[in-house]
Every structure is written in C-alpha cells, then in structure tokens.
Design a protein around this motif. Structure first.
Motif, PDB file in Angstrom:
ATOM      1  N   GLY A 198      -2.527  22.339   8.001  1.00 54.53           N
ATOM      2  CA  GLY A 198      -2.629  21.916   6.555  1.00 54.53           C
ATOM      3  C   GLY A 198      -1.262  21.515   5.906  1.00 54.53           C
ATOM      4  N   GLN A 199      -0.384  21.273   6.788  1.00 47.16           N
ATOM      5  CA  GLN A 199       0.972  20.696   6.237  1.00 47.16           C
ATOM      6  C   GLN A 199       1.215  19.199   6.259  1.00 47.16           C
ATOM      7  N   SER A 200       1.864  18.704   5.349  1.00 50.11           N
ATOM      8  CA  SER A 200       1.878  17.377   5.087  1.00 50.11           C
ATOM      9  C   SER A 200       3.156  16.842   6.186  1.00 50.11           C
ATOM     10  N   LEU A 201       2.835  15.825   7.058  1.00 48.12           N
ATOM     11  CA  LEU A 201       3.696  15.205   7.930  1.00 48.12           C
ATOM     12  C   LEU A 201       4.494  14.368   7.562  1.00 48.12           C
ATOM     13  N   TRP A 202       4.010  13.469   6.540  1.00 46.38           N
ATOM     14  CA  TRP A 202       4.479  12.231   5.902  1.00 46.38           C
ATOM     15  C   TRP A 202       3.964  11.954   4.497  1.00 46.38           C
ATOM     16  N   GLY A 203       4.812  11.366   3.792  1.00 44.41           N
ATOM     17  CA  GLY A 203       4.057  10.977   2.380  1.00 44.41           C
ATOM     18  C   GLY A 203       4.946  10.416   1.540  1.00 44.41           C
ATOM     19  N   ASN A 204       4.409   9.340   0.658  1.00 41.85           N
ATOM     20  CA  ASN A 204       4.947   8.337  -0.332  1.00 41.85           C
ATOM     21  C   ASN A 204       4.109   8.708  -1.559  1.00 41.85           C
ATOM     22  N   GLU A 205       4.856   8.879  -2.494  1.00 37.14           N
ATOM     23  CA  GLU A 205       4.467   9.054  -3.806  1.00 37.14           C
ATOM     24  C   GLU A 205       2.676  10.066  -3.661  1.00 37.14           C
ATOM     25  N   ALA A 206       2.822  10.731  -2.803  1.00 42.11           N
ATOM     26  CA  ALA A 206       1.662  11.587  -2.413  1.00 42.11           C
ATOM     27  C   ALA A 206       0.970  12.406  -3.528  1.00 42.11           C
ATOM     28  N   ASP A 207       1.940  12.919  -4.284  1.00 36.71           N
ATOM     29  CA  ASP A 207       1.462  13.629  -5.561  1.00 36.71           C
ATOM     30  C   ASP A 207       1.500  12.996  -6.834  1.00 36.71           C
ATOM     31  N   VAL A 208       1.214  11.716  -6.740  1.00 36.18           N
ATOM     32  CA  VAL A 208       1.164  10.887  -8.188  1.00 36.18           C
ATOM     33  C   VAL A 208      -0.307  10.281  -7.871  1.00 36.18           C
ATOM     34  N   PRO A 209      -1.197  10.463  -9.052  1.00 38.14           N
ATOM     35  CA  PRO A 209      -2.450   9.965  -8.957  1.00 38.14           C
ATOM     36  C   PRO A 209      -2.510   8.474  -8.908  1.00 38.14           C
ATOM     37  N   ALA A 210      -3.442   7.933  -8.219  1.00 36.40           N
ATOM     38  CA  ALA A 210      -3.903   6.504  -8.107  1.00 36.40           C
ATOM     39  C   ALA A 210      -5.409   6.323  -8.116  1.00 36.40           C
ATOM     40  N   THR A 211      -5.539   4.974  -8.357  1.00 38.47           N
ATOM     41  CA  THR A 211      -6.913   4.577  -8.428  1.00 38.47           C
ATOM     42  C   THR A 211      -7.482   4.693  -6.856  1.00 38.47           C
ATOM     43  N   PRO A 212      -8.679   5.456  -6.991  1.00 42.80           N
ATOM     44  CA  PRO A 212      -9.205   5.762  -5.446  1.00 42.80           C
ATOM     45  C   PRO A 212     -10.272   4.705  -4.874  1.00 42.80           C
ATOM     46  N   ALA A 213     -10.954   4.208  -5.874  1.00 41.82           N
ATOM     47  CA  ALA A 213     -12.175   3.437  -5.492  1.00 41.82           C
ATOM     48  C   ALA A 213     -12.946   4.099  -4.754  1.00 41.82           C
ATOM     49  N   SER A 214     -13.666   3.506  -3.821  1.00 42.96           N
ATOM     50  CA  SER A 214     -14.700   4.359  -3.192  1.00 42.96           C
ATOM     51  C   SER A 214     -14.358   5.433  -2.299  1.00 42.96           C
ATOM     52  N   THR A 215     -12.997   5.666  -2.084  1.00 42.46           N
ATOM     53  CA  THR A 215     -12.497   7.007  -1.674  1.00 42.46           C
ATOM     54  C   THR A 215     -12.916   8.229  -2.382  1.00 42.46           C
ATOM     55  N   THR A 216     -13.350   7.905  -3.659  1.00 44.78           N
ATOM     56  CA  THR A 216     -13.894   9.088  -4.574  1.00 44.78           C
ATOM     57  C   THR A 216     -14.971   9.693  -3.845  1.00 44.78           C
TER      58      THR A 216
END
Length: 533
Positions: free
Chosen positions: A163-181
C-alpha cells in the motif's frame, strides 16, 4: 491479486499475462464472471461523447460541440479469465509482431489491429518479487512523464502488496478525473452491496382492469432484443419478453390494454452540475431513470447510438408491444400502488457484471444508476447529489481519505469533480492486494472491479490504443480511461519485467487527447519495461 511473471517466449509465440482476481462468488454468475467473452462491434459511423475518439472526425457536426467524446469501440474484446490463487492467466498470440509489437516498429498512424484470438494457459507467479526503488522508478519514468504531450501531470505509483507509494507527482493535489471517477463509483457499489446483488424490474396490476404498471428498479441492462441476441451488457440479460410472458400467465383471461410506467424511484435534476446541456441525451449520456432498455440507447447493439429522450416510456412501449396493449403512459407522482398484485418480475445481471460492463463501456448512464442505487440503500436521495454524496460517505467509512474529494456526479462527465491520484491509487491498490494472510474484507469486496479494467490493445476503451510495435504495455496494462476537453486520465494496474504488480493513477490536463493518450500509454509502458532497481 497475485503478481505476474514476465512473459515467456516459446518458439515464435509470446505468452502475455492477464490477471483475474481470485474472489469466490456464489453461484454461476454469468459468462462475464465465469469465462471468456469476445464481443465485436461494427465500426461506428460517428464518435460519441464522454471520451474523445482516437481519430477525431475531420469535420465536427455543428449541432454537437466536441467537448466530450468517447473512444471508438472497433472490434472490441472483453478478456475475462478465472484463475486460481497462485496462478496467472496468460494468452498466446500469433503472429506476435502484428499484435504485440515484437519486431520492427509499426507506423504510428496505421489502423488498429484486428481483434486478437487468445489461447489461455496458467503459469505460476512470484509472490515475493522485489519491487522497483523510488530512485529507479523516477529515473525510468523521467523521459515519459516530462514529455510536453503529457501536459500537467498529477500521478502516483503504488505497491499493492504494501500500500506504499513508490513514486508520485502532485499526487496529493486534486485534479479533474473525467471517467476515472467510475473507479470510485464501482468501489462504493461493491462496498455497499454483495457481489451477486441484482436489481429487480416489476410489473404490478394497474388501477383498472386490463392495466398494468411497469416499475423501474435500477437495471440499465434490461433489453427488448430477441432471445439469443447478445447485448452490449451480456449474452443473457433480463428481457422484456420474459417479463411479458409472466404477465400473460398471471393475468389469466384478462387482456392487457394499457401499460403505465413508474419511474418514480429516482429524483432530482435532469443533468448534473458541471454537465453541458448537450450531454443528455447524447450518444454518451442520457437522462437517468430507474427504467430503461440497454442503457437508454436508440440502437441497443451500438454503444455509440443516441440515447433516447424518455427511456422509461420507451421501455413501456416495448412491454406494450409484447402484450398487445394500445396505451402507454406514465403514472402520476404517487407511483405504483403499494399493495398492487405482482404479475411479473425479473432480475438484472449480478452487480459484478454490471460494474464490469459499465467500466469496459465507460457507460455514464449505468454509472449514475449505480450511484443512485447506493444512495437508496443508504437512505439518501436518489439523485446526482445524493449519489455523489453517498459515494464519498461509503469511501470514508471504509478508511479512504476523502478530505479533498469533490463529486458532482458518479460518471465523470462533470468538470467539477476533483479527485487526488492518491485516492485512486489507494482504491486500486487495495483491490489488487495479494490474496494472502494480510488480505482484508474491504480488499476482497473491491477485487471484482479489476475485471472492468480494459486490457491494453485488447478490450474496452484500450482496444485501439498501445499500437503494435509502439508500446510495451500492450497486453500488460489494465486500466480505466478518462477524457474531457484538455483532460485525460489513465488508472489501473501493470506488472513490470520482474513480475512486480503496481497500481497507478495518471491525471493529465492541458493537452488534447490525440497527443495526451499516447503519452500516457508511454508512461505505463515505461512501468511495464521497468526493473528499476
């Protein structure tokens, strides 16, 4: 979910791994859940909405703003495999060069390949594969994630085992998800209902002799196509003809002359905040009612056909045609009589199959119906607002961080939805967690959603992506797509060359689909190629 071994080459054939979560479900749910389904569709004449097509039309229609258009479903395959714990399903395809890009690179503009014809096998998996390091991942991903075509990227890579993050970029910043919702919608439904839950369409006796009331119960896959005809949802969905047969038998000598339609189960506004007026009805979105045929499509066998303006009445017309009734109308706001005699009832596909079809088709209407059913189960208003709020509440109650989650709908058509990659990554990671002693009840409930993730180059909205010779992710990446204007997403799972399974969520903005989609495909292909120590 267990990890995959790298592909094994035998002669001039290549075995490519696909996984099916080892979740035991009661009964023989359906062909989608218990076997392999290959469904093809004729190339459509025009693009639909929701997710832009790979090759936009040369001249968009003046009456349809090209804000949201969904990908073309050409020769789509639904690849569904049941495997035992500790084994991974693989398919062997020949010729490899044409389908999986072994050999000379293909011209990027060549047409999508014909549907593949897999042969299935089982191979052991490595449960203790060492994963990539953070530094190794950063180095391997740097060329693809910084490409101009990606635009602004919010992303995370997660190890499902820990369950650990291996890599991220602005991963904790909300973004528009489109159909991944729809990943969150699926999760909320699976955490609310049993995997084999069904939704019931009912016919009850009407207020006058010879009248009946068709009562919607939330089944988007109900159909009027003839017996023996597969639909977009299943080979054996609930059929109006079967419902009519029950009514004729139970009505006895009374001739049915009038069909009333009760769609009072859902409430609220006709379109969600953040939708365009042109989104419903359209070829990708419709008015959300608890009673409809084939998701409200005007052509039940064409995913890209226009949705009808009054889906409940269309279903009533179909029942009337079966019964020989001459009058069809809606009931008043009071709905069906509570003590009306039940003359017929028919159940939907099991929940897991509805979710799988909804995800593979990226079916906006089905997603909104599922959210309303979650709301009803929780005692909330069955509307856009009630469904969205219920999704958020269910996720929060099951330990997910909802502090930055904002939803106006359940399908992702709304441009007001905001989701962090971390949340998408956490849901997918828990769904793909190995079925070992550390497995949890939530993980087991979520696992069936993985079969709704399209297979790169083989199924769903990824059928004509990852072209042969251009992407190492072909056959290995499983993901949910998402597209709005200047917004593109890809979230799912992939196995690297060392057999390490990773969950990922990539939310891109600022570039159009024609460049952003291949760029995101390259990011996930870099993950597939990774050893990244």
């Amino acid at each position: 979910m267990t990890q995959n071994e790298p592909a094994a080459t035998t002669g001039d054939q290549e075995t490519v791994a696909l996984t099916r979560p080892p979740t035991a479900l009661s009964g023989d749910l359906s062909p989608r859940s218990s076997g392999t389904v290959f469904e093809s569709a004729e190339p459509p004449a025009a693009a639909s909405g929701g997710e832009p097509p790979e090759d936009p039309p040369s001249a968009p229609k003046a009456a349809k703003p090209p804000r949201k258009r969904r990908g073309l479903l050409i020769g789509a395959l639904a690849v569904v495999v049941v495997v035992a714990l500790g084994a991974t399903a693989v398919f062997t395809i020949e010729p490899v060069g044409r389908v999986f890009g072994i050999g000379p690179s293909a011209v990027p503009t060549e047409p999508a390949p014909d549907p593949i014809d897999p042969d299935f096998a089982l191979i052991p998996v490595d449960h203790v594969s060492a994963g990539p390091t953070e530094a190794g991942l950063a180095s391997a991903l740097q060329p693809s994630v910084t490409a101009a075509e990606v635009g602004t990227l919010h992303a995370v890579i997660v190890d499902p085992g820990t369950g650990q993050s291996l890599w991220g970029n602005e991963a904790d910043v909300p973004a528009t998800p489109a159909s991944t919702t729809k990943i969150l919608t699926s999760a909320a439904a699976l955490l609310t209902f049993p995997a084999d839950h069904t939704f019931t369409t009912t016919v009850v006796a009407g207020p006058t002799p010879g009248s009946v009331i068709l009562v919607g119960g939330g089944d988007p896959s109900l159909t009027a196509v003839p017996e023996g005809t597969d639909t977009l949802y299943a080979s054996n969905p609930a059929r109006i003809s079967d419902l009519a047969a029950q009514v004729r038998e139970n009505a006895g000598d009374i001739a049915i002359t009038e069909v009333l339609v009760d769609a009072s189960r859902y409430t609220g506004q006709a379109i969600a905040d953040g939708w365009d007026a042109s989104d419903a009805p359209s070829s990708y979105g419709g008015f959300i009612e608890p009673l409809m045929l084939d998701g409200g499509r005007s052509d039940p066998l064409n995913d890209l056909s226009q949705r009808v303006g009054d889906p409940a009445l269309e279903a009533g017309n179909a029942l009337a045609a079966e019964l020989g009734a001459t009058s069809v109308s809606a009931v008043d706001e009071a709905g069906s009589p509570a003590d009306g005699e039940v003359l017929g009832e028919i159940s939907s596909l099991p929940l897991v199959d509805l979710i799988e079809a909804m995800m593979l088709l990226s079916d906006n209407v089905a997603a909104e119906m599922l959210a309303r059913e979650v709301a009803i189960e929780r005692g909330a208003e069955p509307s856009f607002a009630g469904g969205a709020a219920s999704i958020i509440e269910v996720l929060g109650e099951n330990g997910f961080d909802i502090s930055q989650l904002e939803l106006s709908d359940a399908s992702g058509l709304s441009n007001q939805n905001l989701i962090t990659p971390n949340l998408l990554g956490d849901v997918l990671s828990l769904a793909a967690h190995p079925a070992d002693e550390s497995d949890t009840a939530v993980s087991q409930q979520l696992r069936p959603m993985l079969t709704g993730l399209a297979v790169a180059g083989a199924s769903g909205k990824l059928t004509d992506r990852y072209p042969a010779g251009a992407s190492a992710g072909r056959g290995w990446v499983r993901a949910k797509t998402g597209s709005l204007t200047a917004v593109n997403g890809l979230a799912g799972v992939v196995t690297d060359r060392d057999g390490k399974l990773m969950a990922f969520a990539l939310l891109s903005s600022g570039t159009n689909a024609t460049v952003a989609r291949p760029a995101l495909d390259e990011v996930t292909s870099a993950l597939r190629e990774c050893g990244c120590r």
